[in-house]
Write a protein that holds these residues in place. Structure first.
Motif, PDB file in Angstrom:
ATOM      1  N   ILE A   6      -6.051   7.821  -3.321  1.00 57.95           N
ATOM      2  CA  ILE A   6      -6.913   6.865  -3.637  1.00 57.95           C
ATOM      3  C   ILE A   6      -5.533   6.244  -4.235  1.00 57.95           C
ATOM      4  O   ILE A   6      -4.639   6.287  -4.937  1.00 57.95           O
ATOM      5  N   GLY A   7      -5.739   4.458  -3.760  1.00 58.88           N
ATOM      6  CA  GLY A   7      -4.268   3.600  -4.962  1.00 58.88           C
ATOM      7  C   GLY A   7      -4.557   2.381  -4.252  1.00 58.88           C
ATOM      8  O   GLY A   7      -5.141   2.095  -3.431  1.00 58.88           O
ATOM      9  N   THR A   8      -3.907   1.683  -5.176  1.00 56.92           N
ATOM     10  CA  THR A   8      -4.435  -0.060  -5.245  1.00 56.92           C
ATOM     11  C   THR A   8      -3.101  -0.860  -5.884  1.00 56.92           C
ATOM     12  O   THR A   8      -2.753  -1.861  -5.440  1.00 56.92           O
ATOM     13  N   VAL A   9      -1.607  -0.330  -5.885  1.00 52.94           N
ATOM     14  CA  VAL A   9      -0.868  -0.932  -6.898  1.00 52.94           C
ATOM     15  C   VAL A   9       0.586  -0.403  -5.630  1.00 52.94           C
ATOM     16  O   VAL A   9       0.658   0.290  -4.912  1.00 52.94           O
ATOM     17  N   GLU A  10       1.207  -1.048  -6.464  1.00 47.50           N
ATOM     18  CA  GLU A  10       2.576  -0.758  -5.484  1.00 47.50           C
ATOM     19  C   GLU A  10       3.548   0.179  -5.418  1.00 47.50           C
ATOM     20  O   GLU A  10       3.983   0.873  -4.540  1.00 47.50           O
ATOM     21  N   PHE A  11       3.543   0.908  -6.148  1.00 41.88           N
ATOM     22  CA  PHE A  11       4.033   2.556  -6.296  1.00 41.88           C
ATOM     23  C   PHE A  11       2.801   3.305  -5.196  1.00 41.88           C
ATOM     24  O   PHE A  11       3.348   3.960  -4.414  1.00 41.88           O
ATOM     25  N   ALA A  15       3.948   5.663  -2.632  1.00 47.61           N
ATOM     26  CA  ALA A  15       3.323   6.678  -2.440  1.00 47.61           C
ATOM     27  C   ALA A  15       3.716   7.317  -0.612  1.00 47.61           C
ATOM     28  O   ALA A  15       3.673   7.933   0.276  1.00 47.61           O
ATOM     29  N   LEU A  16       2.926   5.790  -0.542  1.00 47.39           N
ATOM     30  CA  LEU A  16       1.519   6.227   1.158  1.00 47.39           C
ATOM     31  C   LEU A  16       2.597   5.630   2.333  1.00 47.39           C
ATOM     32  O   LEU A  16       2.524   7.018   3.281  1.00 47.39           O
ATOM     33  N   LEU A  17       3.902   4.673   2.183  1.00 46.90           N
ATOM     34  CA  LEU A  17       4.441   5.192   3.144  1.00 46.90           C
ATOM     35  C   LEU A  17       5.887   6.712   2.856  1.00 46.90           C
ATOM     36  O   LEU A  17       6.168   7.265   4.057  1.00 46.90           O
ATOM     37  N   LYS A  18       5.794   6.856   1.833  1.00 49.02           N
ATOM     38  CA  LYS A  18       6.792   8.476   1.487  1.00 49.02           C
ATOM     39  C   LYS A  18       5.831   9.880   2.284  1.00 49.02           C
ATOM     40  O   LYS A  18       7.087  10.607   2.894  1.00 49.02           O
ATOM     41  N   TYR A  41      -0.644  -5.052  -7.888  1.00 46.95           N
ATOM     42  CA  TYR A  41      -1.361  -4.842  -6.377  1.00 46.95           C
ATOM     43  C   TYR A  41      -0.519  -5.249  -5.849  1.00 46.95           C
ATOM     44  O   TYR A  41       0.589  -5.428  -4.949  1.00 46.95           O
ATOM     45  N   ALA A  42      -0.582  -4.523  -4.918  1.00 47.82           N
ATOM     46  CA  ALA A  42      -0.018  -4.251  -3.289  1.00 47.82           C
ATOM     47  C   ALA A  42      -1.504  -4.115  -2.340  1.00 47.82           C
ATOM     48  O   ALA A  42      -1.867  -3.223  -2.669  1.00 47.82           O
ATOM     49  N   PRO A  43      -1.634  -4.611  -1.512  1.00 49.82           N
ATOM     50  CA  PRO A  43      -2.282  -4.105  -0.059  1.00 49.82           C
ATOM     51  C   PRO A  43      -1.913  -2.854   0.795  1.00 49.82           C
ATOM     52  O   PRO A  43      -0.528  -2.622   1.623  1.00 49.82           O
ATOM     53  N   LEU A  44      -2.875  -2.420   1.128  1.00 49.23           N
ATOM     54  CA  LEU A  44      -2.522  -0.351   1.512  1.00 49.23           C
ATOM     55  C   LEU A  44      -2.761  -0.858   3.039  1.00 49.23           C
ATOM     56  O   LEU A  44      -2.391   0.041   3.925  1.00 49.23           O
ATOM     57  N   LYS A  45      -3.682  -2.318   3.161  1.00 47.65           N
ATOM     58  CA  LYS A  45      -4.315  -1.528   5.236  1.00 47.65           C
ATOM     59  C   LYS A  45      -3.025  -2.058   5.679  1.00 47.65           C
ATOM     60  O   LYS A  45      -3.278  -1.581   6.849  1.00 47.65           O
ATOM     61  N   PRO A  46      -2.854  -2.614   5.780  1.00 48.23           N
ATOM     62  CA  PRO A  46      -1.982  -3.017   6.841  1.00 48.23           C
ATOM     63  C   PRO A  46      -0.892  -1.587   7.322  1.00 48.23           C
ATOM     64  O   PRO A  46      -0.985  -1.684   8.285  1.00 48.23           O
ATOM     65  N   ILE A  47      -0.777  -0.962   6.238  1.00 49.37           N
ATOM     66  CA  ILE A  47       0.638   0.533   6.381  1.00 49.37           C
ATOM     67  C   ILE A  47      -0.812   0.761   7.165  1.00 49.37           C
ATOM     68  O   ILE A  47      -0.688   1.311   8.113  1.00 49.37           O
ATOM     69  N   CYS A  48      -2.040   0.846   6.902  1.00 44.53           N
ATOM     70  CA  CYS A  48      -2.671   2.000   7.466  1.00 44.53           C
ATOM     71  C   CYS A  48      -3.742   1.366   9.034  1.00 44.53           C
ATOM     72  O   CYS A  48      -3.589   2.157   9.932  1.00 44.53           O
ATOM     73  N   ASP A  49      -3.572   0.243   8.991  1.00 41.50           N
ATOM     74  CA  ASP A  49      -3.709  -0.434  10.412  1.00 41.50           C
ATOM     75  C   ASP A  49      -2.820  -0.123  11.690  1.00 41.50           C
ATOM     76  O   ASP A  49      -2.584   0.348  12.895  1.00 41.50           O
ATOM     77  N   GLU A  50      -1.143   0.154  10.887  1.00 38.16           N
ATOM     78  CA  GLU A  50      -0.008   0.023  11.473  1.00 38.16           C
ATOM     79  C   GLU A  50      -0.183   1.300  12.162  1.00 38.16           C
ATOM     80  O   GLU A  50      -0.104   1.893  13.061  1.00 38.16           O
TER      81      GLU A  50
END
Length: 294
Positions: A6-11, A15-18, A41-50
């Motif tokens: 769960i998250g929505t910011v640059e960190f 963390a997701l990429l880590k 704020y940082a979007p996470l969906k593009p990473i999830c889609d990839e």
């Protein structure tokens, strides 16, 4: 180990990429489609889609539909990094290994809002990167990892944010291994030592040249990018200030707020004790020595 993030910011993004780099089993991400509240704020969906990770947009994490989805996903652990809402007990009890929260402060001290901003504004010599098992309180659960981080005079919001993130990503690797092997040690917080930092408001970002030069310097570096920026009032208009430096002057008869000098788009202004050189700003009106900035 089934990990839900769960998250929505640059960190949160880092963390997701880590976790992806670590080849962990990320079963879902819960995030926001947009956020006016989070300056970082940082979007996470593009990473999830990839990486083909299920991604869910939420408004209130406590909504029943979110609880139901998480129950069906059955994560072993939930990582909640950078999401400014309390997690309800209905979610806290879902993962066997708990919900792991993150707070960039030296818990039990300095719980609450805007820890990086307050640390810089108050001129603290250090902070911490702290992970804890979330409970129904705010930043009050058992600590599972805490690393001290020095705050240098030259640090600002961006450099401190990055320093904390670098340390925290290493902690995530250790924590994830500890959760897998059931070797995590929990340390209860001493609640009697706790204080809670409040939510800041627009007035908190206004520079008052009756403040000391050090206080003004701290305010500006605390609110610079990725945050909203400090500001002054000039001829009734709010003007953003992004970077300043202190200059020591001996002008006991000059009142605060008076422009002493303008040089190469920098502006020297008398403070209560010394002076402040404004280095990066958004003035769009002509200035001259002798003008006053409120």
């Amino acid at each position: 180990m089934r990990i839900l993030l769960i998250g929505t910011v640059e960190f949160s993004r880092k963390a997701l990429l880590k976790l992806i780099e670590m080849k962990e089993n990320i079963v879902a991400v819960f995030t926001k489609e947009k956020s006016a509240f989070n300056a970082d704020y940082a979007p996470l969906k593009p990473i999830c889609d990839e990486f083909q990770i299920p991604c869910y947009y939420v408004s209130k994490i406590s909504d029943g539909i979110n609880v139901k989805i998480m129950q069906n996903i059955k994560p072993d652990v939930i990582y909640c990094f950078g999401f400014s809402q309390l997690i309800p007990k209905e979610i806290l009890c879902i993962p066997e290994k708990g919900v792991i929260g993150f707070h960039p402060a030296n818990l039990p001290y300095n719980r609450g809002r805007h820890p990086i901003i307050w640390s810089l504004f108050l001129g603290l010599p250090e902070t911490s990167s702290t992970f804890f098992v979330m409970d129904e309180g705010a930043d009050s659960g058992d600590i599972i990892s805490q690393v001290s981080i020095p705050i240098n005079y030259e640090d600002d919001a961006k450099t401190l944010y990055d320093k904390i993130a670098t340390v925290a990503l290493n902690q995530i690797e250790d924590i994830t291994y500890g959760l897998k092997t059931n070797t995590i040690k929990r340390i209860k917080q001493e609640h009697s030592l706790a204080n809670y930092w409040r939510k800041r408001n627009e007035f908190d970002g206004q520079i008052d040249f009756r403040m000391s030069s050090y206080a003004i310097y701290n305010l500006v570096r605390a609110l610079t990018k990725p945050y909203v920026g400090a500001h002054v009032l000039f001829k009734g208009k709010k003007v953003k200030i992004w970077k300043v430096k202190e200059e020591h002057v001996l002008l006991p008869n000059i009142e605060p707020g008076k422009i002493l000098d303008i040089d190469a788009n920098t502006i020297l202004v008398k403070a209560y004790d010394n002076a402040i050189r404004i280095l990066e700003h958004e003035f769009d009106q002509p200035l001259k020595a002798g003008d006053y900035i409120l």
